[in-house]
Scaffold this motif. Structure first.
Motif, mmCIF file in Angstrom:
data_model
loop_
_atom_site.group_PDB
_atom_site.id
_atom_site.type_symbol
_atom_site.label_atom_id
_atom_site.label_comp_id
_atom_site.label_asym_id
_atom_site.label_seq_id
_atom_site.Cartn_x
_atom_site.Cartn_y
_atom_site.Cartn_z
ATOM 1 N N ALA A 92 8.418 22.443 66.325
ATOM 2 C CA ALA A 92 7.110 22.719 65.737
ATOM 3 C C ALA A 92 7.292 23.597 64.502
ATOM 4 O O ALA A 92 8.384 24.088 64.233
ATOM 5 N N MET A 93 6.194 23.766 63.776
ATOM 6 C CA MET A 93 6.148 24.787 62.742
ATOM 7 C C MET A 93 5.738 26.083 63.419
ATOM 8 O O MET A 93 4.753 26.107 64.165
ATOM 9 N N TYR A 94 6.496 27.139 63.186
ATOM 10 C CA TYR A 94 6.221 28.425 63.808
ATOM 11 C C TYR A 94 5.616 29.379 62.780
ATOM 12 O O TYR A 94 6.145 29.520 61.668
ATOM 13 N N TYR A 95 4.542 30.032 63.185
ATOM 14 C CA TYR A 95 3.807 30.926 62.309
ATOM 15 C C TYR A 95 3.776 32.347 62.871
ATOM 16 O O TYR A 95 3.615 32.534 64.080
ATOM 17 N N CYS A 96 3.844 33.288 61.974
ATOM 18 C CA CYS A 96 3.674 34.697 62.300
ATOM 19 C C CYS A 96 2.248 35.098 61.936
ATOM 20 O O CYS A 96 1.689 34.593 60.951
ATOM 21 N N ALA A 97 1.662 35.996 62.728
ATOM 22 C CA ALA A 97 0.308 36.445 62.457
ATOM 23 C C ALA A 97 0.168 37.915 62.813
ATOM 24 O O ALA A 97 0.911 38.430 63.651
ATOM 25 N N SER A 98 -0.800 38.564 62.173
ATOM 26 C CA SER A 98 -1.048 39.978 62.458
ATOM 27 C C SER A 98 -2.534 40.217 62.663
ATOM 28 O O SER A 98 -3.378 39.510 62.110
ATOM 29 N N SER A 99 -2.825 41.215 63.458
ATOM 30 C CA SER A 99 -4.203 41.589 63.747
ATOM 31 C C SER A 99 -4.407 43.066 63.475
ATOM 32 O O SER A 99 -3.550 43.883 63.796
ATOM 33 N N ARG A 100 -5.553 43.381 62.917
ATOM 34 C CA ARG A 100 -5.876 44.781 62.626
ATOM 35 C C ARG A 100 -6.647 45.440 63.752
ATOM 36 O O ARG A 100 -6.814 46.662 63.734
ATOM 37 N N SER A 101 -7.086 44.670 64.729
ATOM 38 C CA SER A 101 -8.015 45.252 65.702
ATOM 39 C C SER A 101 -7.653 45.026 67.170
ATOM 40 O O SER A 101 -8.152 45.743 68.028
ATOM 41 N N LEU A 102 -6.806 44.057 67.447
ATOM 42 C CA LEU A 102 -6.498 43.778 68.838
ATOM 43 C C LEU A 102 -5.838 44.979 69.510
ATOM 44 O O LEU A 102 -5.014 45.669 68.911
ATOM 45 N N VAL A 103 -6.175 45.198 70.754
ATOM 46 C CA VAL A 103 -5.556 46.289 71.522
ATOM 47 C C VAL A 103 -4.786 45.751 72.718
ATOM 48 O O VAL A 103 -4.467 46.481 73.662
ATOM 49 N N TYR A 104 -4.515 44.445 72.666
ATOM 50 C CA TYR A 104 -3.697 43.823 73.698
ATOM 51 C C TYR A 104 -3.005 42.634 73.037
ATOM 52 O O TYR A 104 -3.500 42.104 72.047
ATOM 53 N N PRO A 105 -1.882 42.196 73.558
ATOM 54 C CA PRO A 105 -1.124 41.106 72.929
ATOM 55 C C PRO A 105 -1.735 39.737 73.225
ATOM 56 O O PRO A 105 -1.329 39.054 74.160
ATOM 57 N N SER A 106 -2.666 39.342 72.403
ATOM 58 C CA SER A 106 -3.378 38.096 72.609
ATOM 59 C C SER A 106 -2.587 36.892 72.089
ATOM 60 O O SER A 106 -1.885 36.989 71.087
ATOM 61 N N LEU A 107 -2.773 35.769 72.764
ATOM 62 C CA LEU A 107 -2.160 34.513 72.329
ATOM 63 C C LEU A 107 -3.190 33.552 71.736
ATOM 64 O O LEU A 107 -2.916 32.362 71.564
ATOM 65 N N LEU A 108 -4.362 34.077 71.418
ATOM 66 C CA LEU A 108 -5.422 33.249 70.847
ATOM 67 C C LEU A 108 -5.382 33.333 69.327
ATOM 68 O O LEU A 108 -5.593 34.411 68.748
ATOM 69 N N PRO A 109 -5.144 32.226 68.644
ATOM 70 C CA PRO A 109 -5.019 32.257 67.173
ATOM 71 C C PRO A 109 -6.241 32.834 66.457
ATOM 72 O O PRO A 109 -6.094 33.517 65.444
ATOM 73 N N ASP A 110 -7.427 32.569 66.987
ATOM 74 C CA ASP A 110 -8.653 33.001 66.295
ATOM 75 C C ASP A 110 -8.801 34.509 66.233
ATOM 76 O O ASP A 110 -9.627 35.021 65.477
ATOM 77 N N GLU A 111 -8.017 35.222 67.007
ATOM 78 C CA GLU A 111 -8.140 36.675 67.048
ATOM 79 C C GLU A 111 -7.234 37.385 66.052
ATOM 80 O O GLU A 111 -7.168 38.601 66.039
ATOM 81 N N TYR A 112 -6.552 36.616 65.215
ATOM 82 C CA TYR A 112 -5.639 37.187 64.236
ATOM 83 C C TYR A 112 -6.205 37.062 62.829
ATOM 84 O O TYR A 112 -6.913 36.123 62.510
ATOM 85 N N ASN A 113 -5.870 38.051 61.999
ATOM 86 C CA ASN A 113 -6.460 38.145 60.677
ATOM 87 C C ASN A 113 -5.628 37.488 59.568
ATOM 88 O O ASN A 113 -6.170 36.876 58.656
ATOM 89 N N ASP A 114 -4.339 37.652 59.633
ATOM 90 C CA ASP A 114 -3.486 37.180 58.535
ATOM 91 C C ASP A 114 -2.340 36.339 59.083
ATOM 92 O O ASP A 114 -1.829 36.616 60.169
ATOM 93 N N TRP A 115 -1.922 35.371 58.271
ATOM 94 C CA TRP A 115 -0.931 34.390 58.709
ATOM 95 C C TRP A 115 0.135 34.170 57.652
ATOM 96 O O TRP A 115 -0.126 34.268 56.454
#
Length: 125
Positions: A92-115
């Motif tokens: 697959a194509m593998y992507y890195c993402a970051s979140s400014r607000s999550l307080v738990y390690p989520s696996l839901l893409p929609d909860e991340y801000n930058d890719w």
């Protein structure tokens, strides 16, 4: 300008290993959570692994548990994904993402801000 730069992808035979890295730059926030996601052709993006950077707790998708490991370097602001015992279905194509607000390690893409732009992983049988 926010940039998440992935590296380390490539082609490997089944049973082999790869290590992906993601370097963050230009962020206006300190990521609370960083994650790895993947998307195969014709399929939806799915979570692979995530880490809550402040505490180091992680979450791995069931299909990679025991084979992949995620880690984070707080000084360098990088996140890595060690992938062992690779299978053809990991292709697959593998992507890195970051979140400014999550307080738990989520696996839901929609909860991340930058890719990032992604790095290709191909596993042959």
């Amino acid at each position: 300008q926010v940039q998440l730069a992935e590296s380390g992808g490539g082609s490997v035979q089944a049973g082999g290993s790869l290590r992906l890295s993601c370097a963050a730059s230009g962020l206006t926030y300190t990521p609370k959570c960083m994650g790895w996601f993947r998307q195969a052709p014709g399929q939806e993006r799915e979570g692979v692994a995530a880490i809550y950077t402040r505490a180091g707790n992680t979450q791995l998708a069931d299909y990679v548990k025991g084979r992949f490991r995620i880690s984070h370097d707080n000084v360098k602001n990088t996140v890595s994904l060690q992938m062992d015992s690779l299978k053809p279905e990991d292709t697959a194509m593998y992507y890195c993402a970051s979140s400014r607000s999550l307080v738990y390690p989520s696996l839901l893409p929609d909860e991340y801000n930058d890719w990032g732009q992604g790095t290709q992983v191909t596993v042959s049988s």
